[in-house]
Design a protein around this motif. Structure first.
Motif, PDB file in Angstrom:
ATOM      1  N   ASP A 270       0.805  -1.221   0.000  1.00 58.91           N
ATOM      2  CA  ASP A 270       0.000   0.000   0.000  1.00 58.91           C
ATOM      3  C   ASP A 270       0.837   1.270   0.000  1.00 58.91           C
ATOM      4  OD1 ASP A 270       1.042  -0.256   2.525  1.00 58.91           O
ATOM      5  OD2 ASP A 270      -0.878  -0.181   3.580  1.00 58.91           O
ATOM      6  N   GLY A 271       2.157   1.142  -0.195  1.00 59.98           N
ATOM      7  CA  GLY A 271       3.017   2.310  -0.208  1.00 59.98           C
ATOM      8  C   GLY A 271       3.383   2.842   1.153  1.00 59.98           C
ATOM      9  N   ILE A 272       2.960   2.139   2.206  1.00 55.42           N
ATOM     10  CA  ILE A 272       3.213   2.581   3.583  1.00 55.42           C
ATOM     11  C   ILE A 272       4.115   1.574   4.290  1.00 55.42           C
ATOM     12  CG2 ILE A 272       2.178   3.211   5.794  1.00 55.42           C
ATOM     13  CD1 ILE A 272      -0.452   3.702   4.297  1.00 55.42           C
ATOM     14  N   VAL A 273       5.202   2.041   4.872  1.00 55.76           N
ATOM     15  CA  VAL A 273       6.026   1.176   5.717  1.00 55.76           C
ATOM     16  C   VAL A 273       5.435   1.231   7.120  1.00 55.76           C
ATOM     17  CG1 VAL A 273       8.323   0.746   6.667  1.00 55.76           C
ATOM     18  CG2 VAL A 273       8.081   1.587   4.317  1.00 55.76           C
ATOM     19  N   SER A 274       4.644   0.217   7.454  1.00 55.85           N
ATOM     20  CA  SER A 274       3.949   0.201   8.743  1.00 55.85           C
ATOM     21  C   SER A 274       4.729  -0.530   9.822  1.00 55.85           C
ATOM     22  CB  SER A 274       2.560  -0.440   8.584  1.00 55.85           C
ATOM     23  OG  SER A 274       1.714   0.358   7.805  1.00 55.85           O
ATOM     24  N   ASN A 275       5.352  -1.645   9.461  1.00 57.35           N
ATOM     25  CA  ASN A 275       6.104  -2.433  10.430  1.00 57.35           C
ATOM     26  C   ASN A 275       7.544  -1.925  10.461  1.00 57.35           C
ATOM     27  OD1 ASN A 275       7.162  -4.322  12.149  1.00 57.35           O
ATOM     28  ND2 ASN A 275       6.340  -6.100  11.066  1.00 57.35           N
ATOM     29  N   VAL A 276       7.712  -0.802  11.101  1.00 56.98           N
ATOM     30  CA  VAL A 276       9.006  -0.122  11.112  1.00 56.98           C
ATOM     31  C   VAL A 276      10.078  -0.971  11.783  1.00 56.98           C
ATOM     32  CG1 VAL A 276      10.229   1.848  12.118  1.00 56.98           C
ATOM     33  CG2 VAL A 276       8.061   2.201  10.912  1.00 56.98           C
ATOM     34  N   ASN A 475       3.047  15.990   5.762  1.00 59.61           N
ATOM     35  CA  ASN A 475       2.894  15.426   4.418  1.00 59.61           C
ATOM     36  C   ASN A 475       3.063  13.920   4.531  1.00 59.61           C
ATOM     37  OD1 ASN A 475       2.668  15.218   1.613  1.00 59.61           O
ATOM     38  ND2 ASN A 475       3.939  17.029   1.271  1.00 59.61           N
ATOM     39  N   GLY A 476       3.318  13.259   3.419  1.00 61.50           N
ATOM     40  CA  GLY A 476       3.597  11.841   3.475  1.00 61.50           C
ATOM     41  C   GLY A 476       2.690  11.017   2.586  1.00 61.50           C
ATOM     42  N   VAL A 477       2.929   9.687   2.589  1.00 64.01           N
ATOM     43  CA  VAL A 477       2.103   8.781   1.790  1.00 64.01           C
ATOM     44  C   VAL A 477       0.808   8.433   2.519  1.00 64.01           C
ATOM     45  CG1 VAL A 477       4.042   7.813   0.513  1.00 64.01           C
ATOM     46  CG2 VAL A 477       3.378   6.782   2.693  1.00 64.01           C
ATOM     47  N   PHE A 478       0.715   8.790   3.786  1.00 64.95           N
ATOM     48  CA  PHE A 478      -0.540   8.672   4.530  1.00 64.95           C
ATOM     49  C   PHE A 478      -0.634   9.871   5.469  1.00 64.95           C
ATOM     50  CE2 PHE A 478      -3.201   7.394   8.113  1.00 64.95           C
ATOM     51  CZ  PHE A 478      -4.320   6.915   7.445  1.00 64.95           C
ATOM     52  N   ILE A 479      -1.683  10.669   5.294  1.00 64.69           N
ATOM     53  CA  ILE A 479      -1.900  11.854   6.128  1.00 64.69           C
ATOM     54  C   ILE A 479      -3.244  11.671   6.838  1.00 64.69           C
ATOM     55  CG2 ILE A 479      -2.063  14.361   6.187  1.00 64.69           C
ATOM     56  CD1 ILE A 479      -0.664  14.415   3.455  1.00 64.69           C
ATOM     57  N   PRO A 480      -3.224  11.464   8.137  1.00 67.39           N
ATOM     58  CA  PRO A 480      -4.470  11.090   8.814  1.00 67.39           C
ATOM     59  C   PRO A 480      -5.379  12.271   9.124  1.00 67.39           C
ATOM     60  CG  PRO A 480      -2.691  11.199  10.398  1.00 67.39           C
ATOM     61  CD  PRO A 480      -2.086  11.499   9.052  1.00 67.39           C
ATOM     62  N   ALA A 481      -6.646  12.113   8.833  1.00 71.33           N
ATOM     63  CA  ALA A 481      -7.681  12.997   9.363  1.00 71.33           C
ATOM     64  C   ALA A 481      -8.450  12.196  10.407  1.00 71.33           C
ATOM     65  CB  ALA A 481      -8.613  13.460   8.247  1.00 71.33           C
ATOM     66  N   GLY A 528      -5.461  -9.769   5.420  1.00 72.81           N
ATOM     67  CA  GLY A 528      -5.314 -10.659   4.273  1.00 72.81           C
ATOM     68  C   GLY A 528      -6.548 -10.820   3.419  1.00 72.81           C
ATOM     69  N   ARG A 529      -7.600 -10.093   3.747  1.00 74.05           N
ATOM     70  CA  ARG A 529      -8.809 -10.161   2.922  1.00 74.05           C
ATOM     71  C   ARG A 529      -9.551  -8.832   3.027  1.00 74.05           C
ATOM     72  NH1 ARG A 529      -9.680 -13.174   7.529  1.00 74.05           N
ATOM     73  NH2 ARG A 529     -11.446 -12.515   8.846  1.00 74.05           N
ATOM     74  N   GLY A 530     -10.323  -8.546   1.968  1.00 75.40           N
ATOM     75  CA  GLY A 530     -11.029  -7.270   1.913  1.00 75.40           C
ATOM     76  C   GLY A 530     -10.138  -6.172   1.359  1.00 75.40           C
ATOM     77  N   SER A 531     -10.720  -5.034   1.128  1.00 77.29           N
ATOM     78  CA  SER A 531      -9.997  -3.908   0.536  1.00 77.29           C
ATOM     79  C   SER A 531      -8.912  -3.396   1.471  1.00 77.29           C
ATOM     80  CB  SER A 531     -10.976  -2.771   0.225  1.00 77.29           C
ATOM     81  OG  SER A 531     -10.284  -1.604  -0.167  1.00 77.29           O
ATOM     82  N   ILE A 532      -7.749  -3.128   0.888  1.00 78.02           N
ATOM     83  CA  ILE A 532      -6.672  -2.547   1.699  1.00 78.02           C
ATOM     84  C   ILE A 532      -6.893  -1.054   1.927  1.00 78.02           C
ATOM     85  CG2 ILE A 532      -4.951  -4.260   1.014  1.00 78.02           C
ATOM     86  CD1 ILE A 532      -3.749  -2.117  -0.845  1.00 78.02           C
ATOM     87  N   ASP A 533      -7.953  -0.512   1.392  1.00 73.76           N
ATOM     88  CA  ASP A 533      -8.277   0.892   1.627  1.00 73.76           C
ATOM     89  C   ASP A 533      -9.240   1.081   2.794  1.00 73.76           C
ATOM     90  OD1 ASP A 533      -6.696   1.682  -0.503  1.00 73.76           O
ATOM     91  OD2 ASP A 533      -8.342   1.593  -1.949  1.00 73.76           O
ATOM     92  N   ASN A 534      -9.581  -0.007   3.472  1.00 71.25           N
ATOM     93  CA  ASN A 534     -10.570   0.045   4.544  1.00 71.25           C
ATOM     94  C   ASN A 534      -9.932  -0.352   5.868  1.00 71.25           C
ATOM     95  OD1 ASN A 534     -12.756  -0.246   6.292  1.00 71.25           O
ATOM     96  ND2 ASN A 534     -14.086  -1.118   4.720  1.00 71.25           N
TER      97      ASN A 534
END
Length: 547
Positions: A270-276, A475-481, A528-534
């Motif tokens: 998803d373009g996000i490095v989450s598991n730093v 900024n960034g590849v994920f900007i939270p609201a 592992g299932r469903g939309s990665i945008d949710n």
């Protein structure tokens, strides 16, 4: 006309007995009566020469561009003690439909711009606190101009105001005007800010715990001296050593290589490095992939990195270790997640030119170094001809005491939050793991110090920390609201402590996708299932956090 110490004037005494619609009507009718009035120094908790209201007028709900409903806008200044010190400009907004709460809003950078209190929260762009009924207020921190050059630092009182003084002075004036406007004090008073405003949030919790029921502190620049010295160290690596500058092609190569290795460590491309933390374990491989082979030199065509360039990046990664103590026992500034998803090729990155200009510029020589250079020249040496490339960070000589004093005045590294805890105060902090300006690892380190002092259960009772993958410094590849203010208010008012929340991405190319906002040290992992945008298809799991 001077308002007496109990802040009641003949023109508005009747308001003290008014409530609801009557209070709103009276506020609208008599708002303009405040213009020219003075708030005496006796009601302000730090030395001043009092405050003057320049203007007071009702902003109608239907006024062009107004999204805040009807409110009384009060603008004025707080007179400095010294004649040569700039005054503190402030704004207080009293909504006709008041919810009984007050919110002080923090600044950014070196401030110098009046925080009006009429804008949305940084991560809740769809509405404003004022429109929700909060009485809002802010200031310019005690000087005019936010060029990044820090000219105001030639004045000691202006530094004190920037560090903490404007917060208390503006708060006390605002509370006096709120009491005047509504006939009573707020039920709850909050503070919210990011970056400099995040530092200010921790500052008020540490210095003025009895004034605030809750604090929001995002990307907090709590170790102000540390981050500025870090910037100097980066500049010395980039421009003080042959071949140390990392060009744009190399900067982009770094983030692309990290994405290739680490993006899927959270089970989602998803373009996000989450598991730093898992990505950190791959650092040796990433560096090996970046290094130029067999004596090859970097070029515009090939974006590999030389040993000198990697040394600059490792300087950023390793942070700062001082052989002496700054205020509150601080002797480190933790480094950045250089090989875990930080993009240093943007406007707040490492710059785009191997040529050092004087003074260093954000775009050409990098934000961190330009700010560090300004700090040395304006705050520390007060010599605008000083060459910060030659500043000896480890052995600053006659400037050591100056660094100590500055870190005590402008900084929020005091872990003694006992007063805030005793009051029942609540604090929500958020920081992007990909922040390229303020190291997220400093926020984590401070949080761990709090845990060491108060235990995990003790910290959980008053604080929440959310570390956001992919988020940089605004900024960034994920900007939270996300509704941070609502979460704080529910915690303070109803005792509902926030747990996992949801952030909606407002980055232009991925607008609308959502992710869990996980409490530290958890990160969002795709199931592992469903939309990665949710966000519903992710779970907060705990990383293997290094001690």
């Amino acid at each position: 006309m001077r308002l007496p110490c109990r802040v009641a004037s003949a023109a508005v005494l009747a308001l003290a007995a008014s409530t609801g619609a009557h209070a709103a009507s009276y506020l609208a009718k008599h708002c303009a009566d405040l213009e020219g009035k003075e708030v005496p120094a006796s009601v302000i908790g730090l030395p001043t020469r009092g405050a003057t209201i320049w203007s007071a007028s009702v902003v109608k709900a239907a006024a062009p561009g107004n999204r805040n409903g009807e409110y009384c806008r009060i603008v004025g200044s707080i007179k400095a003690v010294q004649d040569n010190t700039p005054d503190i400009r402030f704004e207080v907004n009293l909504p006709s439909r008041w919810n009984g709460r007050a919110l002080q809003m923090g600044g950014g950078g070196y401030s110098g711009v009046l925080v009006s209190g009429t804008e949305p929260m940084p991560f809740a762009p769809d509405s404003t606190p004022l429109a929700k009924g909060y009485a809002t207020f802010g200031s310019d921190s005690g000087h005019v101009g936010n060029s990044g050059r820090a000219d105001f630092a030639a004045n000691d009182e202006a530094i004190l105001n920037f560090g903490f003084g404007h917060l208390k002075k503006t708060h006390d004036v605002a509370l006096a005007l709120i009491q005047l406007g509504y006939g009573r004090n707020p039920d709850k008073t909050y503070f919210a800010g990011g970056s400099t405003g995040g530092r200010e949030g921790f500052t008020v919790a540490e210095r003025y715990p009895n004034d605030y029921d809750g604090v929001i502190a995002n990307a907090p620049a709590i170790n102000f001296s540390g981050v500025r010295l870090m910037g100097v160290k980066v500049g010395q690596a980039s421009y003080g050593k042959p071949g140390g500058f990392v060009g744009l092609a190399q900067q982009r190569r770094v983030i692309e290589t990290v994405q290739q290795e680490c993006d899927k460590l959270d089970n989602a491309a998803d373009g996000i490095v989450s598991n730093v933390e898992a990505c950190r374990k791959l650092e040796p491989k990433i560096i090996a992939d970046l290094r130029c082979a067999n004596g090859q030199r970097p070029s515009l065509r090939d974006s590999c990195l030389s040993d000198a360039q990697l040394a600059t990046l490792n300087t950023l990664r390793d942070g700062l270790n001082l052989p002496y103590l700054l205020a509150f026992g601080v002797d480190t500034y933790p480094g950045y997640n250089v090989y875990q998803g930080v993009d240093f090729s943007g406007v707040l990155g490492l710059g785009d030119s191997p040529v050092l200009v004087n003074p260093p510029g954000f775009a050409v020589n990098g934000y961190l170094f330009a700010q560090g250079d300004a700090y040395i020249k304006h705050f520390v040496t007060r010599d605008l001809t000083y060459n910060s490339i030659g500043f000896d960070i480890a052995n600053p000589g006659r400037y050591r005491q100056r660094l100590m004093a500055l870190s005590a005045t402008v900084g929020a590294m005091n872990t003694d939050l006992t007063g805030f805890i005793a009051r029942g105060g609540k604090l929500i902090a958020m920081h992007g793991l990909a922040d390229e300006v303020i190291s997220p690892n400093q926020t984590i380190a401070f949080y761990r110090l709090l845990v060491d002092r108060f235990t995990q259960d003790g910290v959980d009772a008053f604080m929440r920390l959310y570390m956001v993958p992919g988020f940089q410094h605004g900024n960034g590849v994920f900007i939270p609201a996300w509704d941070e203010l609502g979460a704080l208010d529910r915690w303070v008012t109803d005792g509902i402590a926030p747990e996992t929340l949801v952030g909606t991405d407002i980055a232009p190319t991925t607008n609308g996708r959502s992710r869990p906002m996980c409490r530290y040290p958890a990160y969002p992992r795709y199931i592992g299932r469903g939309s990665i945008d949710n966000a519903a298809n992710f779970r907060c799991v705990y990383a293997d956090v290094r001690p």
